[in-house]
Design a protein around this motif. Structure first.
Motif, short mmCIF file in Angstrom:
data_model
loop_
_atom_site.label_atom_id
_atom_site.label_comp_id
_atom_site.label_asym_id
_atom_site.label_seq_id
_atom_site.Cartn_x
_atom_site.Cartn_y
_atom_site.Cartn_z
N ASN A 171 -6.71 0.62 2.97
CA ASN A 171 -5.44 1.26 3.22
C ASN A 171 -5.54 2.81 2.24
OD1 ASN A 171 -5.80 0.03 5.41
ND2 ASN A 171 -4.35 -1.27 4.90
N THR A 217 0.57 -1.35 0.42
CA THR A 217 0.11 -0.13 0.03
C THR A 217 0.90 0.98 -0.21
OG1 THR A 217 -1.64 -1.63 1.07
CG2 THR A 217 -1.87 1.02 0.87
N ASP A 234 -3.61 -1.25 -5.99
CA ASP A 234 -3.07 -2.01 -4.27
C ASP A 234 -3.88 -3.36 -4.19
OD1 ASP A 234 -1.61 -2.02 -2.16
OD2 ASP A 234 -2.98 -1.21 -1.20
N ASP A 269 -7.84 -3.75 -2.27
CA ASP A 269 -7.90 -4.29 -0.79
C ASP A 269 -9.11 -4.73 -0.10
OD1 ASP A 269 -7.34 -5.84 1.30
OD2 ASP A 269 -5.51 -4.43 1.65
MG MG Z 1 -2.06 -2.82 1.98
#
Ligand code: MG
Ligand code: ADP
Length: 260
Positions: free
Chosen positions: A52, A25, A132, A48
């Protein structure tokens, strides 16, 4: 920085490693911020369910619409774009609900190409699109790799660094063979390198020996400014542009874009 591979279309990067906590991330957010800062229209796609990257760019886990709605076919990717605090940087946010896609996607025939098809119209609008990925090689990561041109693999500079890398490289090869012939590895980036320890030096030497030519020259140092930046909803390149971590990400972005 000129990595345009394909006329005016975006180069798409998936930042992936099935291990958690290796710096995916952080790398996705900061790479995206660096190329945006250099003036290139850039999109970060957070796939994800932990969201995050979404939160690290100043959004919340409760935006609407999200990438989950794009997977469900409810909205176009264009309609799910959100602005970030960074000029030239848009976000396609995630949500904890996206965890459901791990169960839903395998039940839909041909679901591996959903993201590729959804992002196709955006390749004219952006110069870089960066995914990500979650910490697994499941359906979400497969979707990103099917949509991507290049995979960036963050590896934490620690004792078990090489563990799991063979599986990851096998997965990339499988996707390349079966679903996306243009996919390749951009490179492996060593993260959280602690220059004060012998261990970090040894691990770096071992990884470079194992994967000659595949490791980026830029190594990301362990740096508290990098770790605290997400709590301000900013990439470290904007939280503290002069710290060592930001400098390393600027250098990495140059390497990644040049190879892109
Ligand atoms: Mg991550
Ligand atoms: P992943 O996405 O692979 O799970 P993260 O990017 O979230 O990994 O990083 C894991 C943790 O390590 C986070 O708390 C992050 O802030 C921290 N971290 C990542 N890179 C660095 C760094 N270079 N220096 C210090 N802390 C870092």
């Amino acid at each position: 920085m000129d990595g345009r591979s394909d006329g005016d279309r975006a180069t798409i990067f998936a930042v992936a490693n099935q291990k958690g906590g290796v710096g995916k991330t952080t790398t996705a957010v900061n790479l995206a911020a660096c190329v945006a800062e250099a003036g290139y229209p850039t999109l970060l796609v957070d796939i994800d369910p932990q969201a995050n990257a979404t939160v690290g760019l100043g959004l919340t886990k409760h935006e609407s619409p999200t990438v989950y709605d794009v997977f469900g076919g409810e909205v176009t990717a264009e309609a799910a774009l959100h602005a970030s605090a960074i000029e030239n940087l848009s976000v396609l946010p995630s949500t904890p609900e996206l965890a459901g896609a791990n169960v839903e996607l395998p039940r839909i025939a041909g679901s591996e190409t959903i993201l590729r098809e959804a992002l196709e119209p955006l390749r004219e609008q952006f110069r870089f699109i960066i995914f990500d990925c979650p910490p697994s090689l499941g359906p979400l990561t497969v979707n990103a790799m099917v949509a991507a041109d290049r995979v960036v693999v963050p590896v934490q500079t620690e004792y078990f660094a090489l563990e799991g890398l063979a599986d990851l490289l096998d997965t990339v090869q499988l996707i390349q063979r079966e679903l996306n012939p243009r996919l390749s590895i951009a490179g492996i980036v060593l993260t959280m390198h602690d220059g004060r320890t012998r261990l970090a030096e040894d691990v770096e030497a071992e990884v470079r020996k194992h994967f000659p030519g595949l490791i980026f020259d830029s190594v990301i140092p362990r740096n508290v400014r990098v770790a605290e930046a997400p709590s301000y909803g900013l990439p470290v390149t904007h939280h503290d542009p002069h710290c060592a971590g930001a400098g390393a990400y600027f250098d990495l972005a140059k390497e990644v874009a040049l190879r892109g």
